[in-house]
Scaffold this motif. Structure first.
Motif, PDB file in Angstrom:
ATOM      1  N   VAL A  51       0.677  -1.101  -0.357  1.00 55.07           N
ATOM      2  CA  VAL A  51       0.070  -0.014  -0.192  1.00 55.07           C
ATOM      3  C   VAL A  51       0.714   1.049   0.384  1.00 55.07           C
ATOM      4  O   VAL A  51       0.210   2.171  -0.633  1.00 55.07           O
ATOM      5  N   ASN A  64      -4.736   3.763  -7.432  1.00 57.67           N
ATOM      6  CA  ASN A  64      -5.148   1.681  -7.130  1.00 57.67           C
ATOM      7  C   ASN A  64      -5.443   1.260  -8.308  1.00 57.67           C
ATOM      8  O   ASN A  64      -5.659   0.002  -7.889  1.00 57.67           O
ATOM      9  N   LEU A 163      -2.509  -6.436   6.145  1.00 55.54           N
ATOM     10  CA  LEU A 163      -2.491  -5.073   6.006  1.00 55.54           C
ATOM     11  C   LEU A 163      -2.343  -4.180   5.014  1.00 55.54           C
ATOM     12  O   LEU A 163      -2.862  -3.980   4.002  1.00 55.54           O
ATOM     13  N   LEU A 164      -1.071  -4.283   5.236  1.00 49.55           N
ATOM     14  CA  LEU A 164      -0.892  -3.047   4.405  1.00 49.55           C
ATOM     15  C   LEU A 164       0.379  -3.981   2.502  1.00 49.55           C
ATOM     16  O   LEU A 164       0.866  -2.629   2.088  1.00 49.55           O
ATOM     17  N   PRO A 166      -0.582  -6.490   1.540  1.00 46.66           N
ATOM     18  CA  PRO A 166      -1.609  -7.301   1.164  1.00 46.66           C
ATOM     19  C   PRO A 166      -1.281  -9.006   0.341  1.00 46.66           C
ATOM     20  O   PRO A 166      -1.499 -10.139   0.763  1.00 46.66           O
ATOM     21  N   ALA A 233      -4.030   5.557   1.298  1.00 46.97           N
ATOM     22  CA  ALA A 233      -4.558   4.257   1.065  1.00 46.97           C
ATOM     23  C   ALA A 233      -3.868   3.326   2.023  1.00 46.97           C
ATOM     24  O   ALA A 233      -5.277   2.543   2.525  1.00 46.97           O
ATOM     25  N   LYS A 236      -7.811   3.647   4.034  1.00 50.01           N
ATOM     26  CA  LYS A 236      -8.579   2.655   3.314  1.00 50.01           C
ATOM     27  C   LYS A 236      -8.381   1.156   4.254  1.00 50.01           C
ATOM     28  O   LYS A 236      -9.126   0.472   4.046  1.00 50.01           O
ATOM     29  N   HIS A 237      -7.147   0.595   3.991  1.00 46.48           N
ATOM     30  CA  HIS A 237      -6.747  -0.494   4.033  1.00 46.48           C
ATOM     31  C   HIS A 237      -7.396  -0.949   5.300  1.00 46.48           C
ATOM     32  O   HIS A 237      -6.806  -2.177   5.734  1.00 46.48           O
ATOM     33  N   SER A 241      -9.835  -2.128  11.249  1.00 49.91           N
ATOM     34  CA  SER A 241      -8.703  -3.339  11.651  1.00 49.91           C
ATOM     35  C   SER A 241      -8.555  -3.035  13.891  1.00 49.91           C
ATOM     36  O   SER A 241      -8.383  -1.554  13.762  1.00 49.91           O
TER      37      SER A 241
END
Length: 296
Positions: A51, A64, A163-164, A166, A233, A236-237, A241
């Motif tokens: 990310v 994106n 998470l970052l 993926p 970004a 968003k991820h 969490s």
């Protein structure tokens, strides 16, 4: 079906991931980074879809779209063979804007063929990846007179990695790869960059000990480059969490710098050459993200 490497299972490539082949005229690029003469990137784009990656900014592409495709430089090794006969000999970093061992390397072997060329030419190399596929080329690595091989491991908490980063390989697989490389007598290093905030109970002592246990000899780190849509970004991820609050500080130097300094001190105690590159960051690289008054 998932593949297994070093005892760790990996998911099969995404069906919607696009692969395109091209030919190139140049392969070795003069690199402005300290200590590096040339960079070699066998691919454009990266499957891992980290990310925070700085490459979308360098390519001026929609963040994106990052991680949705890769371009294979089919003839890159042939071009390298021509260039090493003309250019001054120097250290080649493989690679700086992609992962040389992402899954397409298993088929195309562009990285391996380039390594064969550089080996024959007697050029020094530094190889950095997130993928343990690099262990495939151990037979080549051990023939170089001057080589360093490393893994990007910016966190030891695999929940944070998921998470970052993926689609990048799990942390455990990277540590096992480092151990195998070190056991083969190679100089190994870790890119602790961009350094994640501490999560999962990973203290500076525990981080340093984990790297020492797998034979890491050198480490470098740098701060997050928060330009080109990185804050948005990441937010968003992280949404929803349980690690959101902690990982949201990844761009906050008041959190990261003291943690990294303690990691560095613990690494040096254990004989690991630790280089902190925070002082080389651009002043605006963390502007407005994770800092007091900035948006998370």
């Amino acid at each position: 079906m998932p593949d297994e490497l070093l005892g760790v299972s990996f998911p099969a490539p995404r069906e919607d991931f696009k692969v395109r082949e091209v030919t190139v005229d140049t392969a070795l690029r003069k690199d402005p980074l300290p200590g590096i003469d040339y960079s070699f990137n066998p691919y454009i784009g990266c499957y891992h879809a980290c990310v925070f990656c700085y490459t979308p900014r360098l390519m001026r592409m929609d963040r994106n779209e990052w991680g949705t495709s890769v371009v294979v430089k089919r003839n890159a090794a042939t071009v390298v063979a021509k260039e090493v006969r003309k250019l001054p000999r120097g250290l080649v970093a493989i690679s700086t804007a992609t992962d040389p061992y992402q899954f397409v390397e298993g088929k195309y072997r562009v990285t391996r063929h380039a390594l064969e060329v550089l080996l024959r030419a007697g050029w020094p190399v530094s190889v950095l990846s997130r993928a343990p596929l690099m262990i495939r080329d151990l037979d080549l690595f051990t023939q170089f007179a001057n080589i360093e091989v490393g893994m990007s491991v910016p966190t030891l908490d695999d929940r944070a990695r998921a998470l970052l980063e993926p689609w990048a390989p799990p942390i455990d697989a990277r540590l096992r790869c480092l151990r195998a490389l070190a056991d083969a007598g190679l100089t190994t290093f870790v890119g602790f960059a961009p350094a994640y905030p501490p999560t999962g109970g990973w203290t500076p002592e525990a981080v340093a000990e984990a790297f020492a246990e797998v034979g890491v000899m050198k480490m470098f780190t740098r701060a997050l480059d928060a330009r080109w849509g990185v804050p948005e970004a990441i937010a968003k991820h992280l949404n929803g969490s349980e690690l959101a609050d902690d990982l949201g500080r990844i761009g906050d130097l008041e959190t990261i710098a003291p943690f990294v300094s303690r990691v560095g001190a613990e690494c040096r105690v254990r004989g690991i050459d630790f280089r902190n590159a925070f002082e080389f960051r651009l002043p605006e690289s963390n502007s407005g993200f994770g800092s007091p008054g900035g948006k998370p």
